[in-house]
Enzyme design. Structure first.
Site, PDB file in Angstrom:
ATOM      1  N   LYS A   1       0.850  -1.203   0.000  1.00  0.00           N
ATOM      2  CA  LYS A   1       0.000   0.000   0.000  1.00  0.00           C
ATOM      3  C   LYS A   1       0.882   1.249   0.000  1.00  0.00           C
ATOM      4  O   LYS A   1       0.702   2.159  -0.790  1.00  0.00           O
ATOM      5  CB  LYS A   1      -0.920  -0.031   1.215  1.00  0.00           C
TER       6      LYS A   1
ATOM      7  N   GLU B   1      -5.089  -6.733  14.513  1.00  0.00           N
ATOM      8  CA  GLU B   1      -4.572  -5.412  14.151  1.00  0.00           C
ATOM      9  C   GLU B   1      -5.718  -4.390  14.219  1.00  0.00           C
ATOM     10  O   GLU B   1      -5.501  -3.213  14.468  1.00  0.00           O
ATOM     11  CB  GLU B   1      -3.952  -5.445  12.747  1.00  0.00           C
TER      12      GLU B   1
ATOM     13  N   LYS C   1       9.031  -0.706  13.982  1.00  0.00           N
ATOM     14  CA  LYS C   1       9.601  -0.551  12.633  1.00  0.00           C
ATOM     15  C   LYS C   1      10.711   0.493  12.655  1.00  0.00           C
ATOM     16  O   LYS C   1      11.785   0.301  12.090  1.00  0.00           O
ATOM     17  CB  LYS C   1       8.532  -0.065  11.644  1.00  0.00           C
TER      18      LYS C   1
ATOM     19  N   GLU D   1      10.443  -4.852   4.562  1.00  0.00           N
ATOM     20  CA  GLU D   1      10.484  -6.257   4.139  1.00  0.00           C
ATOM     21  C   GLU D   1      10.217  -6.370   2.635  1.00  0.00           C
ATOM     22  O   GLU D   1      10.921  -7.066   1.902  1.00  0.00           O
ATOM     23  CB  GLU D   1       9.409  -7.074   4.885  1.00  0.00           C
TER      24      GLU D   1
ATOM     25  N   GLY E   1      -4.988  -1.992   4.718  1.00  0.00           N
ATOM     26  CA  GLY E   1      -4.209  -3.115   4.180  1.00  0.00           C
ATOM     27  C   GLY E   1      -4.871  -4.460   4.443  1.00  0.00           C
ATOM     28  O   GLY E   1      -4.975  -5.313   3.553  1.00  0.00           O
ATOM     29  N   ARG E   2      -5.369  -4.644   5.666  1.00  0.00           N
ATOM     30  CA  ARG E   2      -5.949  -5.953   6.021  1.00  0.00           C
ATOM     31  C   ARG E   2      -7.339  -6.156   5.442  1.00  0.00           C
ATOM     32  O   ARG E   2      -7.962  -7.194   5.671  1.00  0.00           O
ATOM     33  CB  ARG E   2      -5.943  -6.115   7.538  1.00  0.00           C
TER      34      ARG E   2
ATOM     35  N   HIS F   1      -5.590 -33.367  17.463  1.00  0.00           N
ATOM     36  CA  HIS F   1      -4.500 -34.194  18.002  1.00  0.00           C
ATOM     37  C   HIS F   1      -3.405 -33.332  18.597  1.00  0.00           C
ATOM     38  O   HIS F   1      -2.293 -33.815  18.822  1.00  0.00           O
ATOM     39  CB  HIS F   1      -3.951 -35.102  16.893  1.00  0.00           C
TER      40      HIS F   1
HETATM   41  O1  LIG Z   1       1.093  -2.713   2.257  1.00  0.00           O
HETATM   42  P1  LIG Z   1       2.180  -2.109   3.049  1.00  0.00           P
HETATM   43  O2  LIG Z   1       2.150  -0.619   3.050  1.00  0.00           O
HETATM   44  O3  LIG Z   1       3.535  -2.625   2.606  1.00  0.00           O
HETATM   45  O4  LIG Z   1       1.992  -2.522   4.561  1.00  0.00           O
HETATM   46  C1  LIG Z   1       2.027  -3.854   4.931  1.00  0.00           C
HETATM   47  C2  LIG Z   1       1.402  -4.081   6.276  1.00  0.00           C
HETATM   48  O5  LIG Z   1       2.115  -3.371   7.268  1.00  0.00           O
HETATM   49  C3  LIG Z   1       1.231  -2.904   8.273  1.00  0.00           C
HETATM   50  O6  LIG Z   1       1.207  -1.523   8.204  1.00  0.00           O
HETATM   51  C4  LIG Z   1       1.635  -3.363   9.637  1.00  0.00           C
HETATM   52  O7  LIG Z   1       2.984  -3.237   9.849  1.00  0.00           O
HETATM   53  C5  LIG Z   1      -0.119  -3.515   7.910  1.00  0.00           C
HETATM   54  O8  LIG Z   1      -1.185  -2.783   8.368  1.00  0.00           O
HETATM   55  C6  LIG Z   1      -0.027  -3.620   6.438  1.00  0.00           C
HETATM   56  O9  LIG Z   1      -0.965  -4.523   5.934  1.00  0.00           O
END
Ligand SMILES: O=P(O)(O)OC[C@H]1O[C@](O)(CO)[C@@H](O)[C@@H]1O
Length: 547
Positions: free
Chosen positions: A210, A357, A508, A216, A271-272, A388
């Site tokens: 987003k 979240e 972060k 990452e 995002g979620r 199990h």
């Molecule tokens: O889509 P982006 O901006 O890379 O963010 C990834 C994810 O990181 C978050 O901000 C949480 O760290 C989530 O809310 C989001 O889905």
């Protein structure tokens, strides 16, 4: 300064529920069933293709009446209308919350903040469909002219969990011979493992973020780009093998992806809550535009149900209120989600972000501390594996763990009656959890007296059972929308902003600050605290760096 919210725990409806809980606490499900022949019929509700049996809950008609009254007191009706109409209910970010607009039917208008949101959504969906079709038909080729056979989505959190969960759930519908892989973790093991065995000439990377600023995702994307260039020997190959999904065109361009190959969304989609929009591109390439639109129809069916069904017959409202009931009146901490489908193995992980979240908050929307427990801890595994592993605690442990069981009538494949056995297990578990087995019943089987207490099954453990005809794009959309709206109901009662996530930011920033101390060959400088400083020194020692 925001207007102060009323304290929901001071409302007469809350007090009435607390008193009712005290009266009900001594009654078990055996009694509730025995005295009420119409219970199951009354406590079964349908929404779209989903059928929910909530009779195995520690609740009576009176409980539900009181819970519905609490929802009315919290203004749930107006909140639902506010969300669907695009009011800025994400107050801490001053944003509308319009994931429901991602599945508006063609032709339905919605203008928010002067923007024709519905038109924007359909324009992106059409672009996605056209692109997906080009990839699926082989018209879009890699740099060397070969068709794409693997799509690698690089993203994290909402830019990974949704499409990854949905692809695993729906991979039987991937009818163009294109498979997907999902890379999220900054642990190099993730990307290296997923790149292993791939043919660069036939691989398409979808960089999903987003913000397009997530460490990452950008790091993994750079590794992927280098891997591609090394394999194909030409940096010009990147434009044929990289596309982006983002709200941030500038950063996409900076990364070197042609913004013609970028699929957009908007800051009013969290995002979620985003995989039914452009974040679902990898899924759409796999299952096709038509399958994707069927999924949207499923979302839409539950949106409509949520918006229009009376609370007493409204599945997300009832499930959300029961979540509040156990969290705030029984002290339950967690909720298990137990899909009896291997294809839904990632569903609990997906729900963890969606629910935790969203509702893991200690302040209300007005900035004051919350007045009740919030945020159920979601967890789970597909049946029968969980049986199990951790069901022992569900059956005989000291904690109350309400659980959602999800089953499907029609399998994709069957061998030796396995699917019916799977379903028999689901039904057996919910029955055993609800009704247990008494000491007398166990003794009557000839069990030695000393062993009887160990075998007693206390029962009275609440479950919901959601029965679905078959796992399809449509029913998956229905299930996801159901949980999206459960989150909303709970967040409304608790008075929180379910659509921000400030709690993830500090870590972060600190990681970015700490990284130089770990990687430098110079002696480490500042660390935020003594424990972290010692761990930095130890890590450097182990890595053979100066301490
Ligand atoms: O889509 P982006 O901006 O890379 O963010 C990834 C994810 O990181 C978050 O901000 C949480 O760290 C989530 O809310 C989001 O889905």
């Amino acid at each position: 300064m925001r207007e102060a919210m009323a304290d929901i725990t001071e409302a007469p409806e809350w007090t009435a529920l607390a008193e009712h809980q005290a009266a009900l606490a001594g009654r078990n499900l055996r009694e509730l069933f025995a005295g009420d022949p119409g219970r199951v019929e009354r406590m079964t509700v349908t929404a779209g293709d989903l059928c929910l049996d909530y009779s195995k809950h520690r609740a009576t008609e009176e409980t539900l009446r009181l819970l519905v009254a609490l929802a009315e007191r919290a203004g749930l009706r107006d909140r639902i209308a506010a969300m669907f109409s695009g009011e800025h209910i994400n107050v801490s970010e001053d944003r509308a919350v319009l994931h429901t607009a991602l599945r508006l039917p063609p032709g339905e208008a919605l203008t928010v903040d002067g923007q024709d949101v519905a038109a924007d959504v359909h324009a992106v969906l059409d672009e996605m469909s056209r692109f997906a079709e080009r990839v699926r038909s082989g018209e879009w080729t890699g740099f060397s002219g070969k068709p794409i056979t693997t799509v690698v989505n690089i993203g994290i959190g909402g830019s990974d969990l949704g499409p990854a969960m949905a692809y695993e759930a729906l991979h039987d519908y991937a009818d163009a011979g294109i498979s997907c892989r999902f890379v999220s973790n900054i642990d190099p093991a993730d990307i290296l493992g997923k790149l292993a065995g791939l043919d660069a000439e036939q691989t398409l990377f979808v960089i999903s973020s987003k913000t397009f600023g997530t460490l990452e995702t950008l790091t993994n994307a750079k590794v992927a780009r280098q891997w591609l260039i090394d394999a194909l020997g030409d940096a010009k190959a990147v434009s044929r093998h990289f596309v982006a999904v983002s709200t941030n065109a500038e950063r996409v361009a900076e990364f070197g992806i042609d913004t013609d190959n970028m699929f957009g969304f908007w800051d009013w989609v969290g995002g979620r809550y985003s995989f039914d929009g452009a974040i679902g591109l990898s899924l759409m390439i796999a299952i096709g535009g038509e399958g994707f639109r069927e999924m949207l129809a499923g979302f839409r069916a539950i949106d409509e149900h949520f918006r229009t069904a009376p609370f007493e017959a409204n599945m997300p409202v009832l499930m959300g209120l029961l979540g509040v009931w156990y969290t705030d009146f029984f002290g339950a901490q967690t909720r298990a989600v137990l899909p009896y489908s291997q294809r839904l193995a990632r569903f609990p992980a997906y729900l963890q972000q969606l629910t935790m979240e969203s509702n893991g908050k200690s302040v209300r929307a007005d900035g004051a501390p919350v007045v009740a427990q919030t945020g159920e801890i979601f967890w789970g595994e597909p049946g029968t594996n969980g049986q199990h592993a951790f069901y022992q605690l569900l059956h005989q442990g000291t904690r109350l763990v309400p659980a959602d069981f999800i089953g499907f009538a029609e399998p994709f494949e069957d061998r030796a009656g396995m699917h019916d056995l799977l379903t028999a297990n689901l039904l057996a578990q919910t029955s055993a959890l609800a009704f247990g087995k008494t000491a007398d019943e166990i003794a009557a089987e000839g069990t030695p007296a000393a062993v009887v207490p160990h075998k007693v099954m206390p029962g009275n453990r609440p479950t919901s059972t959601i029965l679905v005809p078959k796992l399809t794009p449509k029913t998956l959309g229905e299930l996801v929308a159901l949980y999206e709206h459960i989150v909303f109901v709970e967040g409304t009662i608790w008075g929180i902003d379910s659509f921000d996530q400030w709690g993830v930011e500090l870590g972060k920033v600190m990681a970015q600050d700490l990284a130089p101390a770990l990687t430098s060959e110079e002696p480490p400088t500042d660390a935020p605290d003594a424990s972290t400083a010692a761990l930095v020194r130890r890590y450097r020692e182990l890595r053979g760096r100066r301490v």
